[in-house]
Scaffold this active site. Structure first.
Site, PDB file in Angstrom:
ATOM      1  N   SER A  37       0.810  -1.207   0.000  1.00 17.52           N
ATOM      2  CA  SER A  37       0.000   0.000   0.000  1.00 17.52           C
ATOM      3  C   SER A  37       0.853   1.272   0.000  1.00 17.52           C
ATOM      4  O   SER A  37       1.540   1.560  -0.977  1.00 17.52           O
ATOM      5  CB  SER A  37      -0.959  -0.041   1.194  1.00 17.52           C
ATOM      6  OG  SER A  37      -1.981   0.900   1.067  1.00 17.52           O
ATOM      7  N   LYS A  50      -0.666  -4.211  -3.140  1.00 17.77           N
ATOM      8  CA  LYS A  50      -1.970  -3.628  -2.793  1.00 17.77           C
ATOM      9  C   LYS A  50      -2.043  -2.224  -3.381  1.00 17.77           C
ATOM     10  O   LYS A  50      -1.493  -1.277  -2.828  1.00 17.77           O
ATOM     11  CB  LYS A  50      -2.180  -3.577  -1.286  1.00 17.77           C
ATOM     12  CG  LYS A  50      -3.534  -2.998  -0.894  1.00 17.77           C
ATOM     13  CD  LYS A  50      -3.692  -2.930   0.618  1.00 17.77           C
ATOM     14  CE  LYS A  50      -5.023  -2.269   0.972  1.00 17.77           C
ATOM     15  NZ  LYS A  50      -5.077  -0.836   0.564  1.00 17.77           N
ATOM     16  N   ASP A  58      10.426   5.403 -10.068  1.00 13.14           N
ATOM     17  CA  ASP A  58      10.067   6.001 -11.353  1.00 13.14           C
ATOM     18  C   ASP A  58      10.863   7.263 -11.636  1.00 13.14           C
ATOM     19  O   ASP A  58      11.215   7.551 -12.789  1.00 13.14           O
ATOM     20  CB  ASP A  58       8.574   6.316 -11.399  1.00 13.14           C
ATOM     21  CG  ASP A  58       7.727   5.093 -11.720  1.00 13.14           C
ATOM     22  OD1 ASP A  58       8.302   3.997 -11.866  1.00 13.14           O
ATOM     23  OD2 ASP A  58       6.488   5.231 -11.821  1.00 13.14           O
TER      24      ASP A  58
END
Length: 444
Positions: free
Chosen positions: A297, A322, A308
């Site tokens: 999460s 999740k 990224d």
């Protein structure tokens, strides 16, 4: 007449839930219900009345309605559920800071309770309960047949009282009996120490003070090492998640600009983007993020964004996966519902749902003093019954606070040595990687 009233009330309740959960206007939702919907509600009314009048023993209407709502939400996905008034109050107490319990992050799988991770410095962790353990009995009572909420409620209780857990653990031939003494669970979500000239910061959960705690840890590390600081290892292993705004704050601390995460509701009707502010608290120093199968999460938001943006090297094993947002919707005096309302996406536009974050460098955990057999199987979001499909394959507003917060302690209490590179293979690898990156930057 009684049956009609029950059915009518249920219909109104269901339409009310639709209004709150989707953000649609009233007329569109109300008129979206066709005659088949009302036939099904009549069926519910028939069953409800049969149980009330003919079941072998009397059952309270409130219990039947609550069980029906629980079943409806539980059928959607593993993270949607109903919180009755007591459970809703308990959740708010946890968010505020403390409760009597064991210190476990758990989920339900195949009818039993599976441990996602024990929380540091709690009775469960001290008793040796491990991530991946299955709890099959509580004080001799079978867990099968209980909802996750009911099982968690039984594990909580008066401080100082004992509970015996029956645990099935991979590699053990027989179930283990572990007696744990309940205690006040107070969690400081950020702790740190220094390994030579490398800072080590562990975040165990994303609670109300996590962003503030990270800032204090970075300031203390800078103050102690100054220009000698080579970089930082950010340890998110076995961190089950928590508050979205705190995940954003943690990520923002290491970025100068760019998107951190976006959330998207059904059919992309509402897209919310969260961006970084100028100011890298690490001032460009090397950063390594540690993750494993227990990182979920909010942890995946942080790791995915830093990966990224190529701000950090992600090391470890694939995370839990999740990638859904749960919104807590209060229902007045009737408690609240936890409803999955959106997916979150990393800056590159990838959903983590069921996929997880793949590390840049995959490093299994080993003890340094002995070679152990590696278990390649992993429990993940995708392995949970009823888990949602990844939206990328088909074509968090608020993440529930899954853990507790506490008031700040003295700064010296922050310097608790949670682990050491000498007995943690993944951490040892990360620290050596920081040193290598630091040397490479110095020689540029």
């Amino acid at each position: 007449m009684k049956k009609f009233v029950v059915t009518a009330v249920l219909a109104l309740c269901l339409m009310g839930v639709g209004l709150m959960g989707t953000g649609l206007s009233g007329p569109e939702t109300a008129y979206g219900a066709n005659s088949d919907t009302y036939k099904q509600l009549n069926l519910f009314g028939d069953v409800f009345e049969r149980i009330r009048s003919q079941y072998v023993k009397e059952v309270k209407d409130e219990e039947l309605i609550e069980a029906a709502i629980n079943g409806m939400l539980a059928s959607l996905d593993p993270h949607s559920s109903y919180l009755n008034p007591k459970n809703f109050e308990d959740m708010q107490v946890q968010t505020r800071g403390e409760y009597g319990g064991l210190g476990l992050e758990v989920t339900q799988e195949n009818g039993v309770v599976r441990v996602v991770s024990p929380i540091d410095d709690t009775p469960a962790a001290r008793a040796g309960i491990q991530a991946g353990d299955y709890i099959t009995r509580l004080d001799g009572e079978q867990v099968i047949g209980l909802t996750l909420t009911e099982a968690v409620e039984k594990m909580r209780g008066e401080v100082g009282s004992d509970i015996t857990l029956t645990i099935v653990r991979k590699g053990e031939k027989k179930p283990l009996e572990v007696t744990v003494t309940r205690d006040i669970i107070k969690i400081k979500s950020v702790r740190y120490h220094i390994e030579d000239e490398v800072g080590y910061i562990r975040i165990t959960s994303f609670t109300e003070k996590t962003g503030e705690g990270l800032k204090e840890a970075l300031e203390a590390i800078h103050q102690e090492l100054g220009d000698r600081l080579q970089g930082v290892v950010l340890d998110l292993r076995n961190n089950p998640g928590g508050l979205l705004d705190q995940a954003i704050a943690v990520t923002d601390a290491f970025l100068d600009r760019g998107e951190i995460v976006s959330t998207r509701t059904r059919n992309d009707r509402s897209i919310q983007r969260y961006n970084a502010h100028k100011g890298d608290m690490l001032k460009g120093k090397s950063l390594v993020v540690l993750i494993n199968g227990g990182s979920a999460s909010a942890s995946e938001i942080v790791a995915g964004a830093l990966q990224d943006h190529q701000r950090a090297v992600v090391v470890g094993t694939q995370s839990f996966g999740k990638g859904s947002v749960q919104t807590i919707i209060p229902l007045g005096a009737n408690g609240a519902m936890r409803l999955t309302t959106a997916y979150y996406f990393t800056p590159s536009g990838n959903s983590i749902q069921g996929e997880g974050i793949h590390p840049d460098v995959e490093v299994e955990q080993l003890r340094l003093d002995e070679a152990e057999e590696i278990n390649t199987s992993r429990r993940s979001e995708r392995s949970l019954r009823g888990s949602l499909e990844n939206p990328n394959n088909g074509h968090e507003e608020l993440l529930e606070a899954e853990t507790r917060t506490e008031e700040d302690k003295q700064k010296e209490e922050d310097k608790i040595k949670l682990t050491s590179a000498k007995d943690d293979y993944q951490l040892n690898y990360a620290i050596n990687l920081i040193r290598g990156m630091s040397i490479a930057k110095f020689n540029q």
